[in-house]
Design an enzyme around this catalytic site. Sequence first.
Site, PDB file in Angstrom:
ATOM      1  N   ASP A   1      40.288  95.712  23.553  1.00 22.65           N
ATOM      2  CA  ASP A   1      40.311  94.260  23.335  1.00 22.65           C
ATOM      3  C   ASP A   1      39.223  94.172  22.298  1.00 22.65           C
ATOM      4  O   ASP A   1      38.075  93.793  22.793  1.00 22.65           O
ATOM      5  CB  ASP A   1      40.245  93.368  24.399  1.00 22.65           C
ATOM      6  CG  ASP A   1      40.171  91.919  24.186  1.00 22.65           C
ATOM      7  OD1 ASP A   1      40.382  91.474  22.862  1.00 22.65           O
ATOM      8  OD2 ASP A   1      39.774  91.229  24.999  1.00 22.65           O
TER       9      ASP A   1
ATOM     10  N   GLU B   1      35.417  86.351  18.069  1.00 19.67           N
ATOM     11  CA  GLU B   1      36.395  85.757  18.788  1.00 19.67           C
ATOM     12  C   GLU B   1      36.088  85.506  20.126  1.00 19.67           C
ATOM     13  O   GLU B   1      36.572  84.507  20.753  1.00 19.67           O
ATOM     14  CB  GLU B   1      37.698  86.720  18.665  1.00 19.67           C
ATOM     15  CG  GLU B   1      39.131  85.922  18.886  1.00 19.67           C
ATOM     16  CD  GLU B   1      39.455  86.182  20.309  1.00 19.67           C
ATOM     17  OE1 GLU B   1      40.621  85.980  20.830  1.00 19.67           O
ATOM     18  OE2 GLU B   1      38.713  87.036  21.185  1.00 19.67           O
ATOM     19  N   GLU B   2      35.480  86.389  20.862  1.00 16.15           N
ATOM     20  CA  GLU B   2      35.425  86.291  22.169  1.00 16.15           C
ATOM     21  C   GLU B   2      34.290  85.088  22.597  1.00 16.15           C
ATOM     22  O   GLU B   2      34.500  84.917  23.708  1.00 16.15           O
ATOM     23  CB  GLU B   2      34.687  87.436  22.967  1.00 16.15           C
ATOM     24  CG  GLU B   2      35.353  88.787  22.794  1.00 16.15           C
ATOM     25  CD  GLU B   2      36.621  88.848  23.776  1.00 16.15           C
ATOM     26  OE1 GLU B   2      36.827  87.939  24.319  1.00 16.15           O
ATOM     27  OE2 GLU B   2      37.626  89.739  23.603  1.00 16.15           O
TER      28      GLU B   2
ATOM     29  N   HIS C   1      40.283  91.296  16.103  1.00 15.10           N
ATOM     30  CA  HIS C   1      38.912  90.842  16.070  1.00 15.10           C
ATOM     31  C   HIS C   1      38.000  92.181  16.244  1.00 15.10           C
ATOM     32  O   HIS C   1      38.387  92.994  17.142  1.00 15.10           O
ATOM     33  CB  HIS C   1      38.678  89.827  16.884  1.00 15.10           C
ATOM     34  CG  HIS C   1      38.859  89.970  18.503  1.00 15.10           C
ATOM     35  ND1 HIS C   1      37.896  90.661  19.183  1.00 15.10           N
ATOM     36  CD2 HIS C   1      40.061  89.736  19.264  1.00 15.10           C
ATOM     37  CE1 HIS C   1      38.317  90.403  20.440  1.00 15.10           C
ATOM     38  NE2 HIS C   1      39.836  90.051  20.319  1.00 15.10           N
TER      39      HIS C   1
ATOM     40  N   HIS D   1      37.625  93.173  29.474  1.00 16.02           N
ATOM     41  CA  HIS D   1      36.488  92.447  29.766  1.00 16.02           C
ATOM     42  C   HIS D   1      35.743  92.959  31.044  1.00 16.02           C
ATOM     43  O   HIS D   1      35.037  92.326  31.688  1.00 16.02           O
ATOM     44  CB  HIS D   1      36.522  90.973  29.923  1.00 16.02           C
ATOM     45  CG  HIS D   1      37.197  90.101  28.619  1.00 16.02           C
ATOM     46  ND1 HIS D   1      37.197  88.585  28.549  1.00 16.02           N
ATOM     47  CD2 HIS D   1      37.666  90.472  27.599  1.00 16.02           C
ATOM     48  CE1 HIS D   1      37.635  88.252  27.378  1.00 16.02           C
ATOM     49  NE2 HIS D   1      38.081  89.435  26.803  1.00 16.02           N
TER      50      HIS D   1
ATOM     51  N   ASP E   1      34.797  92.011  17.528  1.00 17.57           N
ATOM     52  CA  ASP E   1      33.845  91.964  18.429  1.00 17.57           C
ATOM     53  C   ASP E   1      34.421  92.241  19.840  1.00 17.57           C
ATOM     54  O   ASP E   1      35.715  92.239  20.079  1.00 17.57           O
ATOM     55  CB  ASP E   1      33.338  90.568  18.768  1.00 17.57           C
ATOM     56  CG  ASP E   1      34.358  89.307  18.822  1.00 17.57           C
ATOM     57  OD1 ASP E   1      35.362  89.359  18.090  1.00 17.57           O
ATOM     58  OD2 ASP E   1      34.148  88.716  19.779  1.00 17.57           O
TER      59      ASP E   1
ATOM     60  N   ASP F   1      46.406  91.549  19.585  1.00 12.62           N
ATOM     61  CA  ASP F   1      45.477  91.096  20.692  1.00 12.62           C
ATOM     62  C   ASP F   1      45.896  90.976  21.975  1.00 12.62           C
ATOM     63  O   ASP F   1      45.325  90.228  22.851  1.00 12.62           O
ATOM     64  CB  ASP F   1      44.478  90.179  20.305  1.00 12.62           C
ATOM     65  CG  ASP F   1      43.298  90.056  20.827  1.00 12.62           C
ATOM     66  OD1 ASP F   1      43.056  91.049  21.605  1.00 12.62           O
ATOM     67  OD2 ASP F   1      42.518  88.962  20.971  1.00 12.62           O
TER      68      ASP F   1
HETATM   69 ZN   LIG Z   1      40.772  90.044  22.293  1.00 10.71          ZN
END
Ligand SMILES: [Zn+2]
Length: 414
Positions: free
Chosen positions: A147, A181-182, A86, A387, A88, A204
């Site tokens: 990520d 995705e997030e 992904h 994150h 994003d 991922d």
């Molecule tokens: Zn991810």
Amino acid sequence: MMNSADINQQQLLDRFLQYVRIGTAANPESDDYPSSPGQLVLGKLLLNQLLNLGIADAQHDEHGLVWGTVPSTVNRPVPTILLNAHLDTSPEAPGDGCNPQVLEDYNGQEIRLLSGEVIDLESTPELASLKGHTLITTDGRTLLGGDDKAGIATIMQCVQHWMENPSIPHGPIRVLFTCDEEIGRGTKHFELCKANSLAGYTLDGGGAGCIDEETFSADGATVTFRGRNTHPSVGKGKMINALRAAAKFIDMLPCDQLTPETTSEREGFVHPYTIHGGVSEVTIQFILRDFDTSRLAEYAQLLRDTVDKVTSAFPGLTADVAICVQYRNMADALRKFPKAIDLAEQAYSDLRITSRRDSIRGGTDGALMSEMGLPTPNLSVGQYNIHSVREFASLNEMLIAANHVVRLMELWVQ
Ligand SMILES: [Zn+2]
């Protein structure tokens, strides 16, 4: 047979550094698709890179998704396999202006970032096993975005490797980079017929050697309390304060169990994460999570029962609980097609890498793709502390992931 040429580690690193410098934080407040313009910038770059590598059908579609196909190198009909990552990054930490720092031959000690932030061994015990690796951190002011740009860089480097080494056997490989995705919108514009694949893999995952075969099953819940507002001077006997009802409601829910703060491993939870409103109306958003899909109904019932207790304590108050399905444990779909995981496991063992099957306390695009009929487990790609401004990635493990994918695609045509 293993391929003779090695995957180019320096190019893999350069790609990764190029991609993380483009801010692509998803924006949950936006209704646009994709939710942030950076995702289109990165998508356009990847489109051009795919075209330059010779991927003739590369496409940046009207929704911002990037598609392309590495043509088959074998002369017989073989299945198409999808590789996904992904574009994003998480909105949970600042994402713009990422200033990646490359730490070669990492010494195994705590890492002090330029901002003063520290990645210590206590909170990140995995550091001990990464001695000697090339790690990429940030300056401590933003997340890294490994990520899932580790996944993107790994897939892109594999594409380059396949295009430059046509003697490596593989079938058609469909490449897909998704948006948002997030914030749960990764498969909003995913088309199963456009993927046209027998199985898929999301790249991922954390560390190396993990095959995620399970995700949570997930529902969202919106609880709304409706009271009645009056001027406070004349509130006696008339005002019904939805805010007090909401406070009582939250207080009545379990807090020593069924919460993210008190659960781990295979335990699920009922998690209130945002509240809006005032005297006349309050809405509270929840996520409900469990590996056992049937428990989600019990969690929804817990919310309804608690709402009933609250409304009976506040005459005149009305309330409702709305449940929306988010995604389902992908193990349910993967069990019907074990080959996707079996071959991933064999590819690790062929590379003499210890692997394990794991489950994610969350979801992936693969969970929704699996539910739609495309079995899509998740693979490790060297992510850590995602994150967070303490996020980092291991180049060595991205390289392992790339070698794993190349071997895996060979196994699909054997
Ligand atoms: Zn991810």
